[in-house]
Design a protein around this motif. Structure first.
Motif, PDB file in Angstrom:
ATOM      1  N   PRO A 215       4.451  -7.000 -13.369  1.00  0.00           N
ATOM      2  CA  PRO A 215       3.078  -7.378 -13.709  1.00  0.00           C
ATOM      3  C   PRO A 215       2.548  -8.462 -12.772  1.00  0.00           C
ATOM      4  O   PRO A 215       3.260  -9.399 -12.416  1.00  0.00           O
ATOM      5  N   GLY A 216       1.285  -8.286 -12.367  1.00  0.00           N
ATOM      6  CA  GLY A 216       0.653  -9.277 -11.507  1.00  0.00           C
ATOM      7  C   GLY A 216       0.902  -9.077 -10.030  1.00  0.00           C
ATOM      8  O   GLY A 216       0.300  -9.766  -9.200  1.00  0.00           O
ATOM      9  N   CYS A 217       1.775  -8.143  -9.683  1.00  0.00           N
ATOM     10  CA  CYS A 217       2.051  -7.896  -8.262  1.00  0.00           C
ATOM     11  C   CYS A 217       0.937  -7.059  -7.639  1.00  0.00           C
ATOM     12  O   CYS A 217       0.211  -6.344  -8.330  1.00  0.00           O
ATOM     13  N   ARG A 218       0.855  -7.130  -6.312  1.00  0.00           N
ATOM     14  CA  ARG A 218      -0.260  -6.521  -5.593  1.00  0.00           C
ATOM     15  C   ARG A 218       0.133  -5.140  -5.056  1.00  0.00           C
ATOM     16  O   ARG A 218       0.836  -5.035  -4.050  1.00  0.00           O
ATOM     17  N   LEU A 219      -0.359  -4.097  -5.732  1.00  0.00           N
ATOM     18  CA  LEU A 219      -0.072  -2.724  -5.339  1.00  0.00           C
ATOM     19  C   LEU A 219      -1.370  -1.938  -5.237  1.00  0.00           C
ATOM     20  O   LEU A 219      -2.218  -2.004  -6.133  1.00  0.00           O
ATOM     21  N   THR A 220      -1.502  -1.177  -4.154  1.00  0.00           N
ATOM     22  CA  THR A 220      -2.595  -0.212  -4.009  1.00  0.00           C
ATOM     23  C   THR A 220      -1.969   1.151  -3.770  1.00  0.00           C
ATOM     24  O   THR A 220      -1.162   1.312  -2.852  1.00  0.00           O
ATOM     25  N   VAL A 221      -2.297   2.114  -4.616  1.00  0.00           N
ATOM     26  CA  VAL A 221      -1.758   3.460  -4.472  1.00  0.00           C
ATOM     27  C   VAL A 221      -2.813   4.349  -3.811  1.00  0.00           C
ATOM     28  O   VAL A 221      -3.960   4.406  -4.260  1.00  0.00           O
TER      29      VAL A 221
ATOM     30  N   VAL B  71       0.880  -1.167   0.000  1.00  0.00           N
ATOM     31  CA  VAL B  71       0.000   0.000   0.000  1.00  0.00           C
ATOM     32  C   VAL B  71       0.918   1.218   0.000  1.00  0.00           C
ATOM     33  O   VAL B  71       1.652   1.445   0.965  1.00  0.00           O
ATOM     34  N   ALA B  72       0.924   1.971  -1.077  1.00  0.00           N
ATOM     35  CA  ALA B  72       1.839   3.095  -1.244  1.00  0.00           C
ATOM     36  C   ALA B  72       1.080   4.412  -1.097  1.00  0.00           C
ATOM     37  O   ALA B  72       0.127   4.663  -1.837  1.00  0.00           O
TER      38      ALA B  72
END
Length: 294
Positions: free
Chosen positions: A96-102, A75-76
């Motif tokens: 690609p496919g990694c879990r990121l929430t901005v 979570v950025a």
């Protein structure tokens, strides 16, 4: 480990040029351009696959990609709109496919985050590093540990012990939440632009329980601010405005089991907490121990 490409100096400058970005001191923007430093931070932090990590001020994504390479969910929190928008695109391309929430927000104002991050890992903006760190520890009790990269002077203050020349308000407030230690120096050349100060890594572990409830925390922090506002004075003098006069502050110190001749730089966090309880009692409030925060 996820298949992730990390950023180097050329990629950082290409992204900045594409965004027409000039790093600003106002936002404390010094971007990490060295992949080995990123790997080192992730290793020191002990990031584990599957856990949720919060990163503050991800900038162009150097550390974000390093955290994603460890199979963490990230979570950025980014205040700069251009950087927040670009970060998702960068991750789609390189991880690609990694879990990121901005989360496009001011880190000092945010009080809710998606998921429950258990670790904080960040290259904190120099100009707000301590307020941001304390804000997240206050508002996100799910955070159990972390590593932050900060200005060396600030890092040594956070990890300082009583009697040290740099022991002060940040040291005591950090100790309320748990244990802090320096975890290595960071050279200036790993940043762009190159800062005019050195940096350190600071690691922390949150205590299993906080010393008391929110009322006791506020009272203790108020005592700390007064104690170090005039750090060369004895506590009975520096705390006099808080209790009404020096006679009352002396009585409160005695009730807390603290010598009236003590100075703030001599006290561990437990001594400040005891004075905080005395302040609550002087104001007719509960002692702050009724509902400790996990």
């Amino acid at each position: 480990m996820a298949d992730v490409r990390l950023l180097g100096p050329a990629e950082i400058r290409d992204l900045a040029e594409m965004l027409d970005l000039q790093p600003t001191k106002k936002l404390g923007q010094n971007f990490v351009i060295d992949a080995n430093t990123v790997r080192r931070i992730v290793t020191v932090a002990g990031v584990r696959a599957g856990e949720t990590v919060v990163e503050i001020g991800p900038g162009l994504g150097s550390l974000t990609l390093g955290l994603l390479s460890a199979d963490a969910s990230v979570v950025a929190v980014e205040i700069d709109g251009r950087l927040a928008e670009q970060l998702s695109k960068t991750v789609q391309l390189l991880a690609p496919g990694c879990r990121l929430t901005v989360v496009h927000r001011d880190a000092l104002r945010i009080e809710e985050l998606p998921g429950e991050p258990v670790r904080l890992v960040a290259n904190l903006p120099y100009n707000v590093s301590v307020p941001v760190l304390l804000h997240f520890l206050e508002h996100f009790p799910s955070l159990r540990s972390g590593v932050v990269m900060v200005q060396a002077e600030v890092g040594h203050r956070l990890a300082a012990v009583p009697g040290s020349k740099v022991y002060g308000s940040p040291s005591v407030k950090a100790a309320w939440y748990g244990s802090f230690r320096t975890a290595g120096n960071v050279g200036r050349q790993v940043f762009w632009p190159v800062p005019n100060v050195d940096s350190v890594l600071v690691a922390f572990e949150r205590a299993d329980e906080q010393p008391g409830d929110e009322s006791l925390r506020r009272a203790t922090f108020e005592v700390v601010d007064h104690a170090f506002g005039q750090r060369r004075k004895m506590l009975r003098q520096s705390l006099a405005p808080l209790f009404g006069d020096s006679a009352r502050s002396s009585a409160a110190l005695e009730a807390a089991g603290v010598p009236t001749t003590a100075r703030g730089e001599e006290l561990e966090v437990g001594g400040f907490i005891a004075i905080g309880r005395a302040l609550l009692a002087a104001n007719g409030a509960p002692d702050g121990d009724s509902s400790p925060v996990a």
